[in-house]
Write an enzyme that holds these catalytic residues in place. Structure first.
Site, PDB file in Angstrom:
ATOM      1  N   ASN A   1      21.765  30.554  -1.305  1.00 21.67           N
ATOM      2  CA  ASN A   1      23.078  30.207  -0.737  1.00 21.67           C
ATOM      3  C   ASN A   1      22.833  28.481   0.022  1.00 21.67           C
ATOM      4  O   ASN A   1      22.451  28.436   1.090  1.00 21.67           O
ATOM      5  CB  ASN A   1      23.914  31.031   0.516  1.00 21.67           C
ATOM      6  CG  ASN A   1      24.150  32.375  -0.215  1.00 21.67           C
ATOM      7  OD1 ASN A   1      25.116  32.479  -0.620  1.00 21.67           O
ATOM      8  ND2 ASN A   1      23.309  33.417   0.025  1.00 21.67           N
ATOM      9  N   GLU A   2      23.135  27.840  -0.987  1.00 21.76           N
ATOM     10  CA  GLU A   2      23.065  26.391  -0.636  1.00 21.76           C
ATOM     11  C   GLU A   2      24.126  25.810   0.507  1.00 21.76           C
ATOM     12  O   GLU A   2      25.204  26.607   0.460  1.00 21.76           O
ATOM     13  CB  GLU A   2      22.798  25.411  -1.925  1.00 21.76           C
ATOM     14  CG  GLU A   2      21.753  25.788  -2.896  1.00 21.76           C
ATOM     15  CD  GLU A   2      20.650  25.527  -2.410  1.00 21.76           C
ATOM     16  OE1 GLU A   2      20.233  25.007  -0.996  1.00 21.76           O
ATOM     17  OE2 GLU A   2      19.527  25.377  -3.252  1.00 21.76           O
ATOM     18  N   PRO A   3      23.804  24.827   1.082  1.00 22.62           N
ATOM     19  CA  PRO A   3      24.826  24.046   1.951  1.00 22.62           C
ATOM     20  C   PRO A   3      26.190  24.146   1.561  1.00 22.62           C
ATOM     21  O   PRO A   3      26.388  23.620   0.173  1.00 22.62           O
ATOM     22  CB  PRO A   3      24.307  22.777   2.224  1.00 22.62           C
ATOM     23  CG  PRO A   3      22.740  22.854   2.053  1.00 22.62           C
ATOM     24  CD  PRO A   3      22.665  23.934   1.129  1.00 22.62           C
TER      25      PRO A   3
ATOM     26  N   SER B   1      27.895  26.994   1.144  1.00 25.50           N
ATOM     27  CA  SER B   1      28.419  28.333   0.973  1.00 25.50           C
ATOM     28  C   SER B   1      29.005  28.929   2.279  1.00 25.50           C
ATOM     29  O   SER B   1      28.858  28.684   3.341  1.00 25.50           O
ATOM     30  CB  SER B   1      26.970  29.235   0.839  1.00 25.50           C
ATOM     31  OG  SER B   1      26.228  28.729  -0.322  1.00 25.50           O
TER      32      SER B   1
ATOM     33  N   THR C   1      16.414  21.716  -3.263  1.00 27.77           N
ATOM     34  CA  THR C   1      15.541  23.085  -4.030  1.00 27.77           C
ATOM     35  C   THR C   1      14.922  22.989  -5.259  1.00 27.77           C
ATOM     36  O   THR C   1      13.903  23.613  -5.505  1.00 27.77           O
ATOM     37  CB  THR C   1      16.830  24.099  -3.807  1.00 27.77           C
ATOM     38  OG1 THR C   1      17.298  24.135  -2.689  1.00 27.77           O
ATOM     39  CG2 THR C   1      16.383  25.501  -4.153  1.00 27.77           C
TER      40      THR C   1
END
Ligand code: F6R
Length: 642
Positions: free
Chosen positions: A164-166, A168, A183
């Site tokens: 869950n990247e920024p 999300s 990432t």
């Protein structure tokens, strides 16, 4: 209860998630593994299933290692365990080297008695149009099992949990997402280059994770310290998805010392109330105050101390002047242009002994270029000042060479043989074979044995060229090729008896007065950490054996390409003149396979010589700002007492 108390106590008042700090990641991992084992056993006693949410990556490997041990040695059974993994790259074949299916099999599942039908991992082979359906079914399965009892998490440098990247949302559920650039860079080494990293992944959502009854987030190493501070002390925000855990009723953050370094209670505990001051804390606080106020140490006033929660040091030492002088003198004494000791000088306050005037030194270099990148200036000084300097290259560094360089070198050997009419046929056959192997290699595949060998040789010749440039003979360059490294992959074997034997033998052969070792714990692949462990274990063995020369040996730790010691930890600061810095740069240039663009750059896109120079001049600037002499550059070392 315990955790709740810690959470509300004075020194953790900035922490919005209960946080436990352990000395090492191993201690922390053992504790987490025991907690998981306790849960599995408690559920088994009640005849219930234990539903675990699992993570991959470097963080949980020791937890899985301890769970395997508990299974093998203490009878922990996984028969009642159901698992759901957080994520998988997309697309991804389950048998690919980088697949999380393969990861989980190797680290845990194939070593315990879990039932294969109880294992769930997002499927990286589902056709695109079926992904949404797959994700909904994944969620439904978790629910059908009664929800997750415990979710184990790592944290990415973006603050991601799962993938869950920024950006999300807090309610997000299992879905296909696009990986953040950071990432992708972090994963580049696992995939032998950024261009091979899949751009997408299937991940459980933040909402899926938060629905777990209990969550444990773990982090190790200096590289995670900044994001941990944000996750634990920052405001809840989709910029750092891990902050959502602040809203979970039973989440715990488990850290080692290095990853906790930026938390207020560790970094500036004096801001939280009265603390038991000790020598190192006072030094750290004074340096912090001088930097914060941009004032040289000797100009700090009583008022400055009072205004920054440090009034009680004044009470103890009676005036700012006394404290300032004490810390200033201590820092000044770290500076020496004589890293091997200054002959015939009073050495009572110098970092190194005057005698013997000519010392035997070994520089341990985890990869073939760490010696010159991290301490090239000191290496040059030691040689110039007449010491007997040896370099021990601990690993071959063979995974970090580009394929086309291999073809170029074999081509050279081929042409060389043709030019001088030597064994033509053999080398041209070899040239064709190597070229074919390199061309046929799939992205992310391990190299053929001879290609690995050639890559190692390329780095070896570069290291020898570096030594010759600095001024030592080839015979003082020792290539240990420690076996733990030789997998051809980023994932290495554990340190073994042979690694230690090789290290002990070299130490006994040279009987050094000084050992220099990379004390850098945060290189992306952990090779430096393992190489340091090999030295520590070798020294421990020599100590047990009462080895006489060891009593007269100092160990100095330098830091690798990734960061520098904090000023309060520096015991020896070796200044470099502009000319010496240039010589250091040229020694680094000898490592041509790592120049322009290294295969594994980590998260810094600059070249190694640029990083080294900016770090060394940065340290010099810090000394200058604190009111000490102004130098072009400084290399810093911490003494290790054994
Ligand atoms: C892995 C995962 C990720 C990792 C994180 C940290 O399943 O979901 O969130 O936990 O990227 O990775 P490491 O542990 O390799 O630093």
């Amino acid at each position: 209860m315990n955790i709740h108390l810690a959470f509300t106590s004075e020194n953790t008042r900035f922490e919005k998630i209960p946080t436990r700090i352990f000395d090492t990641s191993i201690d922390a991992s053992i504790t987490v593994a025991r907690e998981i084992a306790g849960l599995i056993r408690a559920k088994a006693q009640k005849n219930e299933q234990c539903v675990l949410g699992l993570a991959t990556g470097s963080t949980p490997t020791s937890v899985y290692g301890e769970l395997v041990r508990l299974h093998q040695e203490e009878g922990l059974s996984f028969q009642n365990v159901v698992t759901f993994n957080l994520d998988e790259y997309y697309p991804m074949q389950p048998n690919a080297l980088q697949s999380y299916v393969r990861f989980m099999q190797e680290y845990l599942f194939e070593q315990v008695d879990i039932l294969p039908e109880n294992v769930h991992i997002p499927d990286g082979t589902v056709p695109k149009e079926k992904v949404a359906e797959f994700c909904a079914a994944y969620e439904a399965k978790i629910e059908a099992c009664g929800g997750l009892d415990l979710q184990v998490l790592g944290i990415g440098r973006t603050g991601h949990i799962g993938f869950n990247e920024p950006g999300s949302g807090q309610q997000s559920r299992t879905r296909l997402i696009t990986l953040d650039h950071i990432t992708i860079t972090d994963a580049a080494s696992d995939f032998f280059g950024e261009e091979n990293v899949p751009r997408k992944a299937i991940t459980m959502g933040v909402g899926t994770i938060l629905a777990a009854r209990k969550v444990i987030l773990m982090a190790w190493g200096e590289g995670k310290a900044a994001i941990i501070r944000e996750a634990v002390e920052g405001a809840v925000s989709d910029h750092v998805p891990a902050t959502y855990l602040q809203d979970h009723p039973d989440a715990t953050v488990v850290l080692d010392r290095a990853s906790a370094a930026e938390l207020t209670r560790v970094k500036t505990p004096w801001l939280l109330g009265e603390i038991p001051w000790n020598h190192l804390l006072i030094k750290k606080a004074v340096i912090w105050l001088a930097m914060k106020l941009e004032t040289p140490i000797l100009k700090l006033t009583n008022r400055d101390y009072m205004d920054h929660g440090m009034g009680d040091i004044i009470t103890e030492f009676d005036s700012a002047y006394n404290i300032n002088i004490r810390v200033f003198n201590e820092l000044q004494r770290t500076i020496t242009g004589w890293p091997g000791g200054k002959p015939d000088a009073d050495d009572s306050t110098r970092p190194e002994r005057a005698n013997p005037p000519q010392k035997r030194c070994i520089i341990f270099s985890p990869h073939p270029d760490d010696d010159v990148i991290s301490m090239g200036g000191t290496f040059i000084r030691l040689v110039d000042q007449g010491h007997e300097v040896h370099v021990a290259y601990q690993t071959s560094g063979n995974i970090a060479v580009f394929d086309d360089d291999v073809v170029r070198f074999v081509d050279f050997v081929n042409d060389f043989h043709k030019a001088f009419d030597l064994e033509k046929t053999v080398t041209s056959m070899m040239f064709d074979a190597v070229k074919r192997k390199v061309q046929e290699k799939q992205p992310g595949e391990v190299d053929a044995a001879e290609v690995q060998r050639i890559k190692g040789l390329i780095r070896r010749t570069e290291a020898k060229a570096g030594c010759r440039y600095v001024g030592i003979d080839d015979s003082r360059a020792h290539f240990l090729d420690l076996p733990f490294y030789e997998t051809g992959k980023v994932k290495k074997k554990p340190l073994g008896a042979e690694d230690i034997r090789i290290t002990v033998d070299l130490l006994n052969a040279i009987q050094p007065h000084q050992i220099y070792a990379a004390g850098d714990l945060s290189d992306p692949h952990g090779t430096h950490r393992v190489c340091l462990e090999a030295i520590f274990r070798a020294v421990e063995q020599l100590k047990q054996e009462n080895t006489p020369w060891l009593k007269d040996c100092y160990i100095w730790l330098y830091r690798g390409a990734w960061q520098e010691w904090e000023i309060e930890n520096v015991d020896m600061a070796v200044p470099l003149s502009p000319e010496e810095l240039l010589r250091k740069r040229r020694a680094i240039f000898k490592h041509q396979s790592q120049k322009d663009r290294p295969l594994f750059p980590g998260h810094d896109s600059r070249e190694f010589w640029q990083r080294a120079e900016s770090r060394n001049s940065g340290t010099a600037r810090l000394y200058d700002q604190l009111g000490l002499p102004e130098y072009e550059a400084i290399e810093a070392f911490k003494r290790y007492y054994f």
